[in-house]
Design a protein around this motif. Structure first.
Motif, PDB file in Angstrom:
ATOM      1  N   SER A   1       0.832  -1.206   0.000  1.00 50.19           N
ATOM      2  CA  SER A   1       0.000   0.000   0.000  1.00 50.19           C
ATOM      3  C   SER A   1       0.866   1.255   0.000  1.00 50.19           C
ATOM      4  CB  SER A   1      -0.930   0.011   1.216  1.00 50.19           C
ATOM      5  OG  SER A   1      -1.824  -1.065   1.191  1.00 50.19           O
ATOM      6  N   ALA A   2       1.886   1.267   0.856  1.00 46.14           N
ATOM      7  CA  ALA A   2       2.746   2.438   0.968  1.00 46.14           C
ATOM      8  C   ALA A   2       3.488   2.707  -0.343  1.00 46.14           C
ATOM      9  CB  ALA A   2       3.743   2.252   2.107  1.00 46.14           C
ATOM     10  N   ALA A   3       3.983   1.649  -0.982  1.00 48.90           N
ATOM     11  CA  ALA A   3       4.701   1.818  -2.250  1.00 48.90           C
ATOM     12  C   ALA A   3       3.781   2.388  -3.324  1.00 48.90           C
ATOM     13  CB  ALA A   3       5.284   0.480  -2.699  1.00 48.90           C
ATOM     14  N   ARG A   4       2.549   1.949  -3.327  1.00 47.17           N
ATOM     15  CA  ARG A   4       1.592   2.448  -4.317  1.00 47.17           C
ATOM     16  C   ARG A   4       1.198   3.904  -4.031  1.00 47.17           C
ATOM     17  NH1 ARG A   4      -1.919  -0.934  -3.345  1.00 47.17           N
ATOM     18  NH2 ARG A   4      -3.406   0.414  -2.274  1.00 47.17           N
ATOM     19  N   VAL A   5       0.939   4.216  -2.753  1.00 48.49           N
ATOM     20  CA  VAL A   5       0.570   5.582  -2.388  1.00 48.49           C
ATOM     21  C   VAL A   5       1.722   6.540  -2.677  1.00 48.49           C
ATOM     22  CG1 VAL A   5      -0.120   7.108  -0.495  1.00 48.49           C
ATOM     23  CG2 VAL A   5      -1.085   4.815  -0.647  1.00 48.49           C
ATOM     24  N   SER A   6       2.948   6.101  -2.410  1.00 48.99           N
ATOM     25  CA  SER A   6       4.117   6.961  -2.595  1.00 48.99           C
ATOM     26  C   SER A   6       4.307   7.382  -4.045  1.00 48.99           C
ATOM     27  CB  SER A   6       5.384   6.257  -2.084  1.00 48.99           C
ATOM     28  OG  SER A   6       5.340   6.082  -0.687  1.00 48.99           O
ATOM     29  N   MET A   7       3.807   6.606  -4.972  1.00 47.61           N
ATOM     30  CA  MET A   7       3.901   6.994  -6.373  1.00 47.61           C
ATOM     31  C   MET A   7       3.034   8.212  -6.671  1.00 47.61           C
ATOM     32  SD  MET A   7       6.112   5.069  -7.790  1.00 47.61           S
ATOM     33  CE  MET A   7       5.834   5.662  -9.449  1.00 47.61           C
ATOM     34  N   LYS A   8       2.052   8.473  -5.812  1.00 48.21           N
ATOM     35  CA  LYS A   8       1.122   9.584  -6.049  1.00 48.21           C
ATOM     36  C   LYS A   8       1.349  10.751  -5.101  1.00 48.21           C
ATOM     37  CE  LYS A   8      -2.439   6.247  -7.449  1.00 48.21           C
ATOM     38  NZ  LYS A   8      -3.794   5.723  -7.163  1.00 48.21           N
ATOM     39  N   LYS A   9       1.669  10.442  -3.843  1.00 45.12           N
ATOM     40  CA  LYS A   9       1.833  11.500  -2.850  1.00 45.12           C
ATOM     41  C   LYS A   9       2.760  11.006  -1.749  1.00 45.12           C
ATOM     42  CE  LYS A   9      -2.625  11.341  -2.832  1.00 45.12           C
ATOM     43  NZ  LYS A   9      -4.062  11.617  -2.635  1.00 45.12           N
ATOM     44  N   PRO A  10       3.481  11.923  -1.084  1.00 46.89           N
ATOM     45  CA  PRO A  10       4.442  11.497  -0.064  1.00 46.89           C
ATOM     46  C   PRO A  10       3.760  10.848   1.138  1.00 46.89           C
ATOM     47  CG  PRO A  10       4.814  13.779  -0.727  1.00 46.89           C
ATOM     48  CD  PRO A  10       3.503  13.380  -1.301  1.00 46.89           C
ATOM     49  N   VAL A  11       4.444   9.826   1.688  1.00 49.43           N
ATOM     50  CA  VAL A  11       4.035   9.199   2.941  1.00 49.43           C
ATOM     51  C   VAL A  11       5.164   9.436   3.935  1.00 49.43           C
ATOM     52  CG1 VAL A  11       3.406   7.058   4.109  1.00 49.43           C
ATOM     53  CG2 VAL A  11       2.706   7.424   1.733  1.00 49.43           C
ATOM     54  N   VAL A  12       4.843  10.095   5.054  1.00 51.54           N
ATOM     55  CA  VAL A  12       5.834  10.427   6.075  1.00 51.54           C
ATOM     56  C   VAL A  12       5.492   9.651   7.339  1.00 51.54           C
ATOM     57  CG1 VAL A  12       6.971  12.283   7.341  1.00 51.54           C
ATOM     58  CG2 VAL A  12       5.995  12.739   5.079  1.00 51.54           C
TER      59      VAL A  12
END
Length: 730
Positions: A468-479
């Motif tokens: 999930s994090a890898a997919r979200v990171s392609m669109k917006k930063p995850v901190v």
């Protein structure tokens, strides 16, 4: 051996006491996955051993193997560099005397030359599954621990990053007369390990140590081991969450406070009054078996007495009574339960059973559960603040989820103070139904969310979190800020959330691989959310520094170097342009010291010249903003001690400084918009009206100011790290 035979071999070895595949069998499997191995012969008879040694040639390597011999070297069953038949016979005799009946055969191998030794392997992490390992090998593996980790499956960017992480990465280049390592061949090995682990889930560990690099740069595995363990069924969350339903719970048109209380300080009063104190437009109903009135509002004795349907139930009644609400909530068409109540999984086995029973009943009824043991949620975009924190940040683009109520309170309060906008907040509690992955995936598709910020202590489904994090990171930063990074912190996290935290090194590898920006301190969460929501991403890591005073420039340069940011030399062209603006004694280098000149146009003009320069990707400017705090204090001192000072003129001077700073912050926004480079400021001093963000009507970007160079540099480093990850995975 064929691929179809491997599982049969594994099944047979799983029945043995030690459950492993010895070196010769492990290497046969390695070959199937294109991993180069040393040529060897397996013999049992002494005469045949001598014949094979003659064919192999001296010097050679002799190893004793057997079904009960797991670690050959520790058992004294490896001899390297034998040069004669007599030495071979002596070695055979010594090994047999040492291992007795455990030796079943001997492996005869040529000595592989090469000055560089690496280790490659795999181990199963209980949360994230197969983890691929690569690093410095041989006897230095445990001493130096120069090793990189990646979660399987691997792609090319992952493997390149493994090489880059090694402190000893220079050994991959030409080395003492030997050619550079064939990286493509090493990638084939790492990819083979990844594929092997995924193809055969009963493999627990794979060890190739040493992986010798030969003089021509080619790698070869001279030893290998596969350890087995019957795969256990993972008991991960079985509840599929409707993300649209989840999102709608942040926009409730009607709320029932079940357990509403007239006693200040109780959850049933605190959440109610917090919600009512704002301009929330939805319907609010109070439920308590005693009836009567609370906060001047009618109290219903049962949720069924409420005339209309209810979308969200905020529940604060005792844990053992919550499950009895489900039938009534179902009749009232409730979509979600914000379950504040504690006394579930976090208190032990009985609480865990109660939690599981409740969640199943709610899921079967089509009702989401947020929590239990949560501090609440908020959505500033509709003035909905139903949480323990009496903090009211403005609407923004940062989605915040915390597994700690106190941490959530702190961050929300800081966001309000520093004018950092929040998209939505949730204290996730025990995550009995709605988990951290659900929140991430909901904010992934939410158009108002630009940055996802998480405080995490535990993860229930590591594999899903990673994907999930890898997919979200392609669109917006995850901190992410991870609690439980030490053994003591891990125990505290377990007692707090009712789930164990994951191993720190593996979690760090997950973050790096999935594009997550990991921070060390709570305030860094919002520092990064501020820059990600307010500035364009840098296109590289080159930083121009503009400072009012040399010391801060030196410190900032050092901080940049420590975080892998480049402070390039100024080009002759930009030096000539700055010569026209600054006095002759300016620094003539990067950092650019504008030497305390009082002309208000100088910092603006110099900043624009640096942004025009194609030799930098970002600008950090220090000390121009915040001078008013120092000047105001000075003027107050003068007015107190000098009766001849015209106080009206002094006030006009103070007002002019304030106006300059307002004009300057607005000008920075204009330049950021025009040149599409991030500009990060550091205030000289701060006071009660200082903020992190400054806005300008009609502009996408904002002015960003931090109270210290450290925070500015770390925020820019996070942006560069995220940009590098995006580029390598595009």
């Amino acid at each position: 051996m064929k691929l179809t035979d491997v599982q049969k071999l594994i099944n047979a070895r799983l029945l043995s006491p030690l459950k492993f595949l010895p070196e010769d069998e492990a290497k046969e499997i390695f070959k199937l996955f294109h991993i180069p191995v040393v040529e060897e012969k397996k013999e049992t008879d002494v005469n045949r051993i001598l014949d094979t040694c003659q064919k192999t040639g001296f010097p050679m390597v002799l190893k004793g193997i057997g079904a009960n011999i797991l670690h050959k070297t520790e058992s004294g069953l490896v001899r390297v560099g034998l040069n004669s038949e007599d030495q071979v016979l002596d070695a055979v005799k010594e090994m047999k005397n040492s291992a007795k009946d455990d030796i079943e055969a001997f492996l005869i191998q040529p000595v592989v030359s090469g000055k560089r030794e690496f280790v490659a392997g795999m181990f199963k992490d209980p949360q994230f599954g197969p983890v691929i390992v690569f690093g410095l090998g041989g006897i230095l593996t445990e001493a130096l621990k120069d090793i990189a980790f990646k979660i399987a499956p691997l792609n090319d960017a992952d493997m390149e990053d493994m090489f880059e992480q090694l402190s000893s990465k220079k050994l991959l280049n030409d080395f003492r007369g030997e050619k550079a390592v064939d990286k493509q061949a090493v990638k084939t090995i790492l990819k083979g390990l990844s594929d092997m682990a995924l193809a055969y889930p009963d493999i627990k560990e794979i060890d190739i140590n040493p992986l010798i690099i030969q003089p021509d740069g080619s790698p070869v595995a001279v030893d290998g081991l596969i350890i087995l363990e019957k795969m256990r069924e993972e008991n991960h969350k079985a509840y599929d969450i409707d993300l649209k339903n989840l999102a709608s719970c942040y926009y409730p048109k009607s709320i029932a406070f079940i357990g509403a209380s007239a006693t200040p300080g109780k959850w049933g009063h605190m959440l109610l009054t917090n919600t009512l104190s704002r301009d929330f437009k939805g319907k609010v109903y109070l439920v308590n078996p005693k009836g009567g009135k609370i906060t001047g509002r009618q109290v219903y004795k049962s949720v069924l007495e409420i005339e209309a349907d209810v979308e969200l139930a905020v529940v604060t009644i005792p844990a053992n009574k919550v499950i009895d609400l489900i039938p009534d909530l179902t009749k009232k068409q409730v979509k979600g339960i914000l379950l504040i109540t504690s006394g579930f999984r976090e208190v032990g086995e009985e609480g865990a059973k109660l939690e599981e029973k409740l969640v199943k009943a709610a899921y079967d009824a089509g009702i989401l559960i947020f929590g239990p043991n949560t501090m609440g949620v908020c959505n500033p975009h509709i003035d909905f603040y139903c949480c323990a924190a009496h903090a009211y940040p403005i609407p923004g683009s940062t989605a915040l989820v915390c597994q700690s109520g106190n941490m959530g309170t702190q961050i929300l309060a800081f966001a309000e103070q520093q004018d950092i906008g929040i998209r939505a907040f949730s204290g996730s509690g025990n995550e009995a139904m709605v988990t951290i992955e659900d929140y991430m995936e909901a904010f992934e598709v939410d158009n108002l969310t630009r940055t996802v910020v998480l405080y995490i202590e535990s993860i229930k489904d590591g594999s899903r979190f990673f994907k999930s994090a890898a997919r979200v990171s392609m669109k917006k930063p995850v901190v992410v800020l991870k609690g439980g990074r030490t053994s003591m912190g891990e125990r505290a996290a377990s007692s707090h959330t009712g789930a164990m935290a994951s191993d720190t090194k593996v979690f760090d590898a997950v973050c790096r691989q999935a594009g997550i920006i990991q921070v060390d301190q709570p305030m860094e969460l919002l520092d990064l959310s501020a820059v990600f929501s307010s500035l364009p991403l840098p296109k590289g890591n080159r930083v121009a520094i503009m400072t009012l005073g040399g010391g801060w420039g030196v410190i900032t340069t050092d901080l940049c170097a420590e975080h892998g940011l480049e402070v390039p030399k100024l080009s002759r062209d930009i030096i000539e342009r700055l010569n026209k603006i600054l006095p002759p004694f300016w620094s003539h280098g990067n950092p650019v010291d504008i030497v305390g000149e009082n002309d208000p146009h100088i910092p603006k003009t110099c900043l624009e010249e640096l942004l025009k320069w194609d030799g930098c990707d970002a600008v950090i400017h220090l000390g121009i903003h915040g001078k008013r705090v120092l000047i105001n204090s000075m003027i107050e001192s003068v007015c107190k001690t000098d009766p001849d000072i015209d106080k009206a003129q002094a006030q006009l001077f103070k007002d002019s400084i304030l106006q300059f700073e307002e004009d300057y912050t607005q000008y920075v926004i204009k330049l950021t918009q025009e040149y599409k480079k991030p500009v990060l400021g550091v205030s000289l001093l701060t006071d009660e009206i200082s903020k992190t963000l400054y806005r300008r009507q009609g502009y996408e970007y904002k002015s960003v100011f931090f109270p210290s160079p450290e925070r500015a540099v770390k925020a820019l480093w996070g942006m560069c790290q995220y940009n590098d990850w995006r580029q390598s995975h595009s």
